[in-house]
Every structure is written in structure tokens, then in C-alpha cells.
Design a protein around this motif. Structure first.
Motif: not given
Ligand SMILES: Nc1nc2c(c(=O)[nH]1)N[C@H]1C(S)=C(S)[C@@H](COP(=O)(O)OP(=O)(O)OC[C@H]3O[C@@H](n4cnc5c(=O)[nH]c(N)nc54)[C@H](O)[C@@H]3O)O[C@H]1N2
Ligand SMILES: Nc1nc2c(c(=O)[nH]1)N[C@H]1C(S)=C(S)[C@@H](COP(=O)(O)OP(=O)(O)OC[C@H]3O[C@@H](n4cnc5c(=O)[nH]c(N)nc54)[C@H](O)[C@@H]3O)O[C@H]1N2
Ligand SMILES: [Mo]
Length: 910
Positions: A805-806, A810-814, A872-877
Motif C-alpha cells: 500500500y502506497h 504500514m504494509t512494509g512492516r507486515v 511507486f511503493h518502494y522509495g529509492e527503488e
């Protein structure tokens, strides 16, 4: 009409346990008994599913019948005499339970389902003693534990073969990942192994887990607990705009499980994020105290210190600049009450209309486009209406991944109602696989395909003449434009053969009830507003707006983006789209807020705010619940802009990439930790309820905003979210009839709801458009702003996937969600990959004039050749290292869906 229907509905008289009762024709014995509060046991019945009758535990005695009959599958009849608990019935039920228990593990003491297990409950109720039967071991194959799915386990030994999981997977979720395997006594539920998860059939929605009556399908839980320790709180999901209703199950101030509730929007369904994506709430990274940056490092601070620091810094700006030079970014993740307060603070305390939020990057083109053509920029119809549509046309929405429960509804419509599906998307998304007509259009060609379809409809006289005459204006101008266009040329622009376009046009135009569903694939273009108006033109041409199961349906993205717009977190309007340029409106708000000198000019939009920060026109930016470093176009530009400010305050639940650039970070409570309301994509206002306490000193966003307002000398004394809602509704005609008491149901209320006796509005524009008559706006196709060239020979689009999600705060911590899509990637077609010697899984470099990212190659048949898709979820990636703010001149949405790019294979060393 309802009354007539009622008269036509035949009433039936019959008796249950000697008592005469009435029922409606067509009801089953089970349904009637449930209504009467007579408890008939069942394992396999679910009112949403087709009757299966396989578990037999609901057997009842019907006078005159030779055998006992299943109550779920037997319809009531005139004069019927039913016994639900006769001796014969009880004996039969005992026998069935005994049989089930005879090969069920004796694990009730340690089984996590204990207390909520139907087999255990009925066994107890009917006094069946498991010890009287020998435990049957072996023979049925594959009866072991399967824990390969990241979110749930299947313990086949505990399966009683009620089949609910198989039916929900096939008939409601419609993905067919669960089946029966083997036959007869060896029958088992064949389950999704991780391999299946990867081939795309199982989407880990967990709806099977939610309906399992025993411990056979169980969520993997963060900790062990007994079901009777659980406290449940009903609330609204905080991911996408569907607005699913759910229960948060809490033990020791921690959410340990999520269960679906039957709200009007979700029909007791959830997706993988709603069901399993809650662990971020208790993640150790949650912000727990305010932070102040001192000499480049964040230092923990008290609320008082943090607020004073903001006040002093702001005062310095004011003394130097003569004004606070303030702008605010509000949040589509926050409640209506919080968004209301945020725009009140910007307008009332800082006297500026420079307030905006992520809707700018999302559906600002919808709000502008549909407001112009119809008078209201919201989804015209309700989600469940799609079940009865004859045709659904999805254009630029990856529905099954981004609004999964709506995707499932559309598939149900296909299966149950024979609804025809047309899909236009440059990627062959999941919904396209089941489409009757799929058009793999070239990116950026929406207006061309819509004009081409309208041309067919006009030439073949398939339009709705009477509707056009009665309800629209400007039809002549539309025709004149269509007549100028060359059909073949339009088809060439979209890359679709003319016959397919004709078939799609005929299919749409000949439907009695046809709904268009669109999202970012239409809105995120510099021609986004025009794209939206083209969608509106097509629907109006065929008379498809203002009736049930039809309409123009922009799928709003964030949980409360509809609400954030409704609350006036926009630079041009107060709540309910009341214009800031209207003196009477301003006066109304000035009076209610007890202030003077409100800003009377339209404020800056989000991209304009960033530019103004960069050129130092703005000095003080307050960001509540947004992460623009990752979500806004051109990451480096945004970082530079934010670093140019004198004062940046970020109020979030995590220390995001944006928060890291802040001077002060304020810890906010998440959705599960506060009261309020969200408005979903179908304009449905639903309650958000507090289930747990926030971590550390974190506070509900509205409380933080109020502290800040007080700190700047504004007298604000709300004691609850409800009090804010009460103030808001007195100033907002479309919400005027809503109260927390009225909203205290699973279905909430849909705006417009102008008075307390108004039932809310299921679909818009019935009989009359909000703007009177609807407007045709002839539109010409315009090419994308950036087209491939020698240096950047490919097109690149961007978007999302199901599991993330975006900006992944949040989802990056699940954990489980990251097993599936944990890293940045780029999708491309096989030929595009082959040309560069790239194979699936290679590390590749994608570059644009703004920057470059190194990500993993996903080589997929589904992607159009020559096109790259980067989430577009992945910051620098992520995609926004590469994108740029080429803006739509009307609504200022950036063209996030199309840029030029270059692709290279990375050498192994990289
Ligand atoms: N899992 C998940 N769900 C989400 C979100 C999330 O981050 N993750 N975000 C939420 C939010 S805020 C939003 S706005 C929605 C967005 O929901 P969607 O709009 O469905 O999602 P996107 O992936 O942005 O883009 C949709 C589709 O547009 C297609 N597309 C690209 N260019 C064109 C074109 O020129 N024409 C057409 N017809 N199609 C094109 C892409 O291939 C893609 O399949 O999702 C919401 N739901
Ligand atoms: N390239 C590209 N870029 C895009 C898009 C695209 O398709 N392509 N889509 C655009 C779209 S449609 C959208 S909507 C935007 C989304 O852009 P953003 O809104 O910036 O993205 P989110 O990650 O949802 O950011 C929300 C923030 O709120 C925080 N948060 C969550 N709950 C709460 C709460 O209760 N209180 C507070 N204070 N904070 C909270 C989260 O931790 C997170 O940091 O991205 C846009 N960017
Ligand atoms: Mo969005």
C-alpha cells in the motif's frame, strides 16, 4: 413500487414446534427459524452462498415427510408442520456430530479455535461425548498440516468438509484457489501452497479462514490467546476506499486478529491487507513521542516542548516575512473530523487557502471533470449495484488488486448475472483475463478509445435520443467534434483493431444497465480532466447516469480520500465543495468559527506548494499523514523543496522518509486508536472506533491539531470527535442529516443526506443532475507530454500491486506482505526484455531524465511491449525517482502514468 412488490410477495402460514408462524414464500425453514430466534445448528450454511446442504446437521422433522429434511435446503410451504428439536431430530444430530467427532483430533484444550468452534459448541450442546468413539487415524490422504501460506494454516485433520471455504473461494472471491480433492471418504480440501500463491490463483484474502467453523483454517497469529480473552471492536478498514467493515480482535491492547463484518460495501468480505495487514499497529517503529531536530539529530521531546518549538519558529517566520507563509497537507488516511480541523486550522488560524492533500495526485481530475459535466465529482452508484449490471466497462483500474472487494463483486456479477465485462488497460491485468472484450490500448490513449467508441455509437445510432434530449445539453457540439474525427486513425492511436472497438461500443451501448469503473489509468494524465469528461460523455450518450447498476464510477483510492475532499482539505473549497471565492460562504464560516479576514483567493495545489517551498515563497509546511518524498513525482525535487523550508512539521504514525526531513515530528494515533468517521468511495460515511490505546504519548490527530490551534491563540475546545462532526454538519448541507447515532450501524449513510429524516443517497442524479442538465464536453485526443526519444526509447507507467500500500509505511512492516512483493521491480514484456538480454529476476537499471533506479526485472506476457510498469511503493527503488510533474492545466494532477525511460541490464557485480 416497493409496496406493490410487498403485495405480490406471498405470505405463508405454517407451524414450528406447534406454534403457527408466518413467512415469505421462498424462504427456507432455516431462514425463518433464524428470524424467529429458534436455534438450528449448521456448519455449511452461509446466507451469501448457494445452499449446499452437505453437513446435514440442520435436519428437522417435517410432518408427512419420509425422512428428516435439511432446514437450509427445504422451503417453507403452506400448512407445513416443522419440529426443530424433536427426539428424532436430536438423535440424528447426535449421530452426525458423533461421526464428525469420531475422526476429529482431541485437541480442544490446546486448539486455538476453542471457544469459537462450532463443532465444539454443538458437541457440548448435544451432549456428544467424544470418548465413546475410537479416534480414526490414517487412510484419508493429505490430512496433514499445511503452513506454506504466509498468513494462515490449514490443518486438514480438523476439517469437517462443510465446503464453505471452497464455495467462498469459488463463488464470492471467484478465484478458484480451493477445491475438493479425491472422492468419497478420502475427500479433502486441496489448499493453496505458497507455489499457488506465486502463480496467482490464491490471493490470500483469507475469506476462507473467516468462514471456517472449526480449527481447520486458522490465521497465523502474533501470539497465543484464548478466544474468551478477546475484546472485539467494529470499525472501518484503513487501507483502500472500499470501506470494509471489520472487527478488530484485541487482547492486552494488541490487535491479534481481524474478522470481516457484513457492511453494505463489503458483504463480509476482506482482502489480504484488511484481513492480515494489521501488525504495523504494534510495530516497535511506531512514533511514541514528539521529536525535535537539534543539530541534525532527532531528540525526544514532550508535547509542550514540541509545540513551543513550533510556535517560536513560526513566530520568527512571521516577524521576518510579515506572514506565517504557511501551507498544510492534509491526509486521506485520517478521519473526516481530522481533515475538517486541518482545513479549519489553515483557514482560521493561518488565514490561508494553501491546503491540499494526495487527492491532487489521484482523483483531482475526477473532481474537476465530473463537477463540470454532472455537477458532482463522486462515484455515482453504490458498490453492490454492480451485481445487477448488464455490462461493466473497466478503464484504467486494476480493480482486483487495488479495490479487491469490488473486483470480487464484479466477478460475482459475471458468474451469477452473466454480466459482460469490457477492459481497457495497457497491461493484461487479472480482470482482463476474464473479460469478454479486452483492449490492450497504448498508454495515454484513453480519449482516443472513448472517442472511437462514441463514433461507432453515433454512426450506428445506438445512442439514447430521448435521454439526451431530456437530460443533457451541448449534444450538437459533441456530434460536430465526432464528425471531424477519423475512426481508423483513432483506432491506430490506441493500437486496437477497429472491429474490436466496434464490438466493445455495441456491447456497452446495447446494455440496459452499464457501469463504467475507472481510476488512475484515466485520471493521472496531463489530459486527466479531459479523460474524465470523455468517460462522462460516453455514459451520457447512452443514458447510463441516474439509474441503478449503471453510472460513472471513479474508484476513490484512499480509505478517506472522498472524505478529505468532502471536508474541504482542498485549496478552492470548504466542506461540501462550498467555494472559498463565494463571499456568502466565507461569511458563514467566519461567523461559525468566530474569525475575520479569511483568505478569499483559491490557494495553492500540492505541486504548487512544493514549487513555492523551493522558491521560498512558503516557509512553514505542516504535513499530516502524507509521505510526499515517496509519493510525489520527482523525488529529488521534493527533497530539495522540503529542505528549503524554515519549518517543516510532520505528523505521522512512523518516521517516514518525509518525516526524516522535518524539524518537528509529532506522533499520531492510528485508525484503531481513535474515534471518527471515514467516507468510502461510494460516498458512504462509516464509523471508525477506538479498539486500543495509542503507543507512548501518541495522540489522535484531531487532538494534536487542536493543541496546535490553541497554541496559536485560537480557542478550540472539542472534547470528542463527535463534537467536531456536529460542528461540521451544521456547515455542510450534504452531511447535515448525519449524526453519530444514525451512523452507528454497519451500513452508515451515503451523502447527500440533507436532513435527519433523509435515508441517504444510493445513486446520484436520479431525475435531475446536480447541475441541472448534464453537459457534453467535446474532447480531442492529445498525445502524452513525454514521448519516447532516442535517449529514452521506452514508455514507463507506474502504479501499485495487491500486497503493498502506497509508501509502505504500514504494509512494509507486515511480514507476510513482503514475502510476496518486498522489493522494487519493473514489469516488461518478453520482447522488450529479450532485446536487452534480460531474463526474469535480473537486476536492471531504469532511468529517466530525473534519475535512475536499480530493481528486479519481472518479465511478463501481460505487459505491452515497449512499456515498462514500475510500482511507486518502494522509495529509492520506486517510480517517483523517475517521474516528473507535468501538470493538467485544469486540476494540476501530474502525468504519473506516462514518462519516457531507458532500460539496461545491470552487470552481475551490481
Ligand atoms: N493494494 C493497493 N490497493 C490500493 C492502493 C495501493 O497502494 N495498494 N492505493 C489506493 C489508491 S490511493 C488508489 S488511487 C487506487 C488506485 O487504483 P488503480 O487506479 O486501479 O491502480 P494503479 O495501479 O495506479 O493503475 C491502474 C491501472 O492503470 C493502467 N494504466 C496505465 N496507463 C493507462 C492508460 O493510458 N489507459 C488505461 N486505460 N489504463 C492505464 C495500469 O496498467 C494499471 O493497471 O488504489 C487504491 N488501492
Ligand atoms: N508514480 C506514482 N506516484 C503516485 C501514484 C501513482 O500511481 N504513481 N499515485 C498517487 C496517489 S493516487 C496517491 S493517493 C498518493 C498517496 O500518497 P501518500 O498519501 O503520501 O501515501 P501514503 O503512503 O498513503 O501516506 C500516508 C501517510 O500517512 C501515515 N498515516 C497512516 N495513518 C495515519 C493516521 O491515522 N494519522 C497520521 N497522522 N498519519 C497516518 C502513513 O504512515 C503514511 O506516512 O500517491 C500518489 N503517487
Ligand atoms: Mo490515490
Amino acid at each position: 413500487m416497493n409496496d406493490k412488490k410487498k403485495i405480490a410477495e406471498k405470505t405463508i402460514q405454517f407451524s414450528v414446534n406447534g406454534q403457527t408462524v408466518q413467512a415469505k414464500e421462498g424462504q427456507s425453514i432455516l431462514q425463518v427459524c433464524r428470524e424467529l430466534g429458534i436455534d438450528i445448528p449448521t456448519f455449511c450454511y452461509d446466507e451469501r452462498l448457494k445452499i449446499d446442504g452437505s453437513c446435514r446437521i440442520c435436519l428437522v422433522e417435517v410432518e408427512g415427510a419420509r425422512t428428516l429434511l435439511p432446514a437450509c435446503a427445504t422451503l417453507v410451504a403452506e400448512g407445513m408442520q416443522v419440529q426443530t428439536h424433536s427426539e428424532k431430530v436430536i438423535e440424528a444430530r447426535k449421530e452426525i456430530l458423533a461421526l464428525l467427532l469420531s475422526d476429529h483430533p482431541r485437541e480442544c484444550l490446546k486448539c486455538e479455535k476453542a471457544g469459537e468452534c462450532k463443532l465444539q459448541d454443538y458437541g457440548y450442546e448435544y451432549g456428544v461425548d467424544e470418548e465413546q468413539f475410537g479416534y480414526f487415524v490414517g487412510e484419508r490422504c493429505e490430512r496433514d498440516l499445511d503452513d506454506s501460506n504466509p498468513f494462515f494454516i490449514i490443518d486438514r485433520k480438523k476439517c469437517i468438509l462443510c465446503g464453505k471455504c471452497v464455495r467462498i473461494c469459488n463463488d464470492l472471491q471467484c478465484v478458484g484457489a480451493l477445491h475438493y480433492a479425491n472422492r468419497g471418504y478420502k475427500t479433502v480440501i486441496s489448499t493453496p501452497f505458497l507455489q499457488d500463491l506465486n502463480d496467482g490463483s490464491c490471493v490470500s484474502c483469507g475469506n476462507c479462514v473467516s468462514v471456517c467453523p472449526t480449527g481447520a483454517l486458522m490465521p497465523k497469529k502474533p501470539e497465543s490467546y484464548r478466544s474468551w480473552e478477546v475484546k472485539k471492536t467494529t470499525t472501518t478498514c484503513s487501507y483502500c476506499g472500499v470501506g470494509c467493515q471489520m472487527d478488530l480482535c484485541v487482547v492486552n491492547n494488541r490487535v491479534v486478529e481481524v474478522k470481516p463484518r457484513k457492511g453494505a460495501a463489503n458483504n463480509a468480505m476482506l482482502c489480504v491487507k484488511g484481513k492480515f495487514g494489521y501488525n504495523f499497529l504494534s510495530h516497535p517503529d511506531r512514533l511514541k513521542t514528539p521529536l525535535i531536530k537539534r543539530e541534525g539529530e532527532f531528540v525526544e521531546a514532550s508535547w509542550e516542548e514540541a509545540l513551543n518549538y513550533i510556535k517560536e519558529k513560526a513566530a520568527t517566520v512571521k516577524s521576518e516575512q510579515g506572514d506565517y507563509r504557511f501551507a498544510g497537507l492534509s491526509s486521506a488516511r485520517c478521519t473526516n473530523e481530522e481533515n475538517y480541523l486541518m482545513q479549519k486550522m489553515a483557514r482560521g488560524v493561518f488565514k490561508t487557502n494553501d491546503i491540499d492533500h494526495c487527492a491532487r495526485l489521484c482523483h483531482s481530475s475526477t473532481v474537476a471533470g465530473l463537477a463540470n459535466t454532472l455537477g458532482s465529482g463522486a462515484m455515482t452508484n453504490s458498490i453492490e449495484e454492480v451485481l445487477r449490471s448488464d455490462v461493466v466497462f473497466i478503464i484504467g483500474s486494476n480493480t482486483s488488486e487495488t479495490h479487491p472487494v469490488i473486483g470480487a463483486h464484479i466477478r460475482q456479477a459475471q458468474a451469477q448475472n452473466k454480466t459482460k465485462l469490457i477492459v481497457a488497460d495497457p497491461r493484461k491485468i487479472d480482470m482482463a483475463r476474464d473479460a469478454d472484450i479486452y483492449m490492450q490500448i497504448k498508454p495515454g490513449s484513453n480519449i482516443a478509445i472513448l472517442n472511437a467508441m462514441m463514433k461507432v455509437i453515433f454512426d450506428e445510432k445506438l445512442y439514447d435520443q430521448a435521454y439526451i434530449e431530456e437530460r443533457t445539453e451541448n449534444f450538437e457540439e459533441l456530434i460536430q467534434t465526432l464528425e471531424l474525427l477519423d475512426f481508423k486513425e483513432l483506432c491506430k492511436i490506441c493500437g486496437i483493431d477497429p472491429e474490436t472497438v466496434r464490438r466493445a461500443a455495441r456491447m456497452y451501448a446495447s446494455a440496459d444497465r452499464a457501469g463504467i469503473y475507472y481510476s488512475m489509468g484515466v485520471t493521472q494524465f496531463a489530459s486527466g480532466t479531459n479523460g474524465v469528461m470523455s468517460v462522462s460523455n460516453l455514459a451520457l450518450l447512452c443514458g447510463q447516469i441516474g439509474k441503478e447498476s449503471a453510472g460513472v464510477n471513479p474508484l476513490r483510492g484512499q480509505n478517506n480520500v472522498q472524505g478529505a475532499c468532502d471536508m474541504g482539505a482542498l485549496p478552492n473549497v470548504f466542506t461540501g465543495y462550498q467555494k472559498v471565492t463565494d463571499a456568502a460562504v466565507r461569511e458563514k464560516f467566519e461567523k461559525a468559527w468566530n474569525i475575520t479576514d479569511m483568505d478569499d483567493a483559491v490557494g495553492k495545489t500540492l505541486p504548487e506548494i512544493m514549487d513555492a517551498a523551493l522558491n521560498k515563497e512558503l516557509r512553514f509546511l505542516y504535513i499530516m499523514g502524507e509521505n510526499p518524498v515517496v509519493s510525489d513525482p520527482d523525488r529529488h525535487h521534493i527533497q530539495k523543496a522540503l529542505s528549503s523550508l524554515d519549518l517543516l512539521v510532520v505528523q505521522d504514525i512512523f518516521l517516514t522518509e518525509t518525516a526524516q526531513l522535518a524539524d518537528v515530528v509529532l506522533p499520531a494515533a492510528a485508525f484503531a486508536e481513535k474515534e471518527g468517521t471515514f467516507t468510502n468511495t461510494e460516498r458512504r460515511v462509516q464509523r471508525v472506533r477506538k479498539a486500543i490505546d495509542p503507543p507512548g504519548q501518541a495522540l489522535a490527530d484531531w487532538r494534536i491539531l487542536q493543541k496546535l490551534m490553541q497554541c496559536f491563540g485560537y480557542d478550540s475546545n472539542f472534547e470528542s470527535a463527535e463534537e467536531i462532526f456536529e460542528e461540521m454538519r451544521t456547515l455542510t448541507p450534504s452531511y447535515a442529516g448525519m449524526t453519530y447515532t444514525r451512523l452507528d450501524t454497519l451500513d452508515g449513510l451515503q451523502w447527500p443526506c440533507p436532513s435527519e429524516d433523509h435515508p441517504g443517497t444510493k445513486f446520484l442524479h436520479q431525475g435531475r443532475f446536480t447541475r441541472g442538465k448534464a453537459l457534453f464536453v467535446p474532447i480531442h485526443y492529445t498525445p502524452p507530454v513525454e514521448e519516447p526519444d532516442a535517449q529514452y526509447p521506452l514508455s514507463m507507467t507506474s502504479g501499485r500491486n495487491l500486497y503493498q500500500y502506497h509508501t509502505r509505511t504500514m504494509t512494509g512492516r507486515v511480514e507476510g506482505l513482503n514475502l510476496k512483493e518486498g522489493h522494487g521491480y519493473v514489469e516488461m514484456g518478453p520482447a522488450t526484455a529479450a532485446e536487452k538480454g534480460i531474463v526474469h529476476g535480473d537486476r536492471v537499471k531504469v532511468s529517466s531524465p530525473r534519475g535512475e533506479i536499480v530493481v528486479i526485472a519481472h518479465v511478463l506476457e501481460s505487459v505491452q511491449e515497449g512499456l515498462l510498469f514500475v510500482p511507486f511503493h518502494y522509495g529509492e527503488e520506486g517510480a517517483n525517482v523517475l517521474t516528473v510533474a507535468n501538470l493538467d492545466p485544469i486540476c494540476k494532477i501530474p502525468e504519473l502514468k506516462l514518462i519516457k525511460a531507458r532500460l539496461e541490464k545491470c552487470e552481475a557485480a551490481l
